[in-house]
Design an enzyme around this catalytic site. Structure first.
Site, mmCIF file in Angstrom:
data_model
loop_
_atom_site.group_PDB
_atom_site.id
_atom_site.type_symbol
_atom_site.label_atom_id
_atom_site.label_comp_id
_atom_site.label_asym_id
_atom_site.label_seq_id
_atom_site.Cartn_x
_atom_site.Cartn_y
_atom_site.Cartn_z
ATOM 1 N N CYS A 247 13.173 31.391 0.364
ATOM 2 C CA CYS A 247 12.418 32.231 1.294
ATOM 3 C C CYS A 247 13.199 33.534 1.487
ATOM 4 O O CYS A 247 14.345 33.511 1.950
ATOM 5 C CB CYS A 247 12.268 31.485 2.622
ATOM 6 S SG CYS A 247 11.530 32.450 3.940
ATOM 7 N N CYS B 124 8.607 38.024 -1.837
ATOM 8 C CA CYS B 124 8.321 36.900 -0.934
ATOM 9 C C CYS B 124 7.923 35.765 -1.862
ATOM 10 O O CYS B 124 7.130 35.972 -2.793
ATOM 11 C CB CYS B 124 7.172 37.248 0.012
ATOM 12 S SG CYS B 124 6.505 35.822 0.910
HETATM 13 N N1 DGL Z 1 8.006 32.625 1.638
HETATM 14 C C1 DGL Z 1 8.642 33.460 2.550
HETATM 15 C C2 DGL Z 1 9.397 34.597 1.977
HETATM 16 O O1 DGL Z 1 9.830 34.494 0.840
HETATM 17 C C3 DGL Z 1 8.224 33.529 3.986
HETATM 18 C C4 DGL Z 1 6.851 33.964 4.265
HETATM 19 C C5 DGL Z 1 6.514 33.890 5.761
HETATM 20 O O2 DGL Z 1 6.659 32.808 6.323
HETATM 21 O O3 DGL Z 1 6.116 34.920 6.313
HETATM 22 O O4 DGL Z 1 9.604 35.593 2.590
#
Ligand code: DGL
Length: 258
Positions: free
Chosen positions: A69, A181
């Protein structure tokens, strides 16, 4: 060997999928589906969630923890490494360096991520260090996280959303589109359909996987039969079904953290 994955939801699968069939291990995927999305919340609130969840993976004795993440990495990785000095924690960062090294002279790089990742020091320091501040076009695509978590999104609606978000960028002047993301690679098809096909779409997952493999070697960790445990912070059949569909794995042991 035990490898933990953490994300606010399904996004971490874009990293997990690239290793699960290649390296045999006990995988634990922890999704904070109760608190997703992270990217539009307050930093302190998200920091608290990330700390709580990483503590669980530490207590489960993961040999390696992958923070799959970008948002969590940008606000918490330094602090977590301080806190758990003996555990190998691997973070996820937008692949801006990769794009900068490959950049076509004078062309611009689109960096897409959550609002929080784009605002954070970690990303902005990296852009400064690479001396490409005037070549970066930032675009927050928070809604893609929601579309992914809901699962039953309308492709045309996603494309209209993307077009709207990109409308002020001269796409003909761009050479790379960074997916900053882990949820965004789930929409690679839609993204590619709304941008010129000479723009390279890149994400950081290959770098993370290489990093994990290096750590396995360095720490002499031994492969064992692959098992997949999914930990959720809220019960959700929709999440479990989406997880199975995207990972193409049906034999999953699911638990909800109380
Ligand atoms: N998958 C996440 C990232 O890489 C988080 C997305 C979220 O929860 O806003 O930033």
């Amino acid at each position: 060997m035990k490898i933990g994955f953490f994300d606010s939801g399904l996004g971490g699968l874009s990293v997990f999928n690239k290793i699960v069939n290649d390296v045999s291990a006990c995988y634990i995927y922890l999704a904070d589906n109760k608190n997703t999305p992270y990217g539009i919340k307050r930093k302190n609130e998200v920091l608290k969630y990330v700390e709580e969840n990483i503590k669980i993976l530490v207590e489960l004795k993961c040999d390696i923890i992958v923070i799959a993440c970008n948002t969590a990495t940008s606000i918490a990785i330094n602090h977590l490494r301080e806190l758990y000095k003996d555990i190998c924690i691997i973070g996820t960062e937008p692949a801006i360096k990769l794009a900068a090294n490959d950049r076509v002279e004078n062309k611009e790089i689109i960096v897409s991520a959550t609002t929080m990742t784009l605002r954070e020091e970690k990303l902005n320091d990296l852009i400064k260090k690479l001396n490409i501040e005037n070549k970066i076009k930032k675009v927050a695509l928070d809604k893609l996280v929601e579309y992914a978590e809901n699962g039953n999104y309308d492709e045309n609606e996603v494309k209209e959303y993307l077009k709207d978000k990109l409308k002020n960028i001269n796409l003909n002047n761009c050479s790379h589109f960074v997916l900053g993301c882990t949820h965004f690679p789930l929409f690679e098809k839609e993204i590619k359909e709304v941008i010129p096909n000479n723009i390279k779409v890149i994400d950081g997952s290959t770098g993370i996987i290489n990093n994990v493999k290096r750590k396995i070697k360095e720490n002499n960790l031994e492969e064992n039969k692959t098992t997949v445990k999914l930990l959720l912070t809220k019960e959700s059949n929709i999440f479990v079904n989406n997880f199975k569909r995207i990972s193409k794995i049906s034999d999953i042991d699911v638990s909800v953290i109380k």
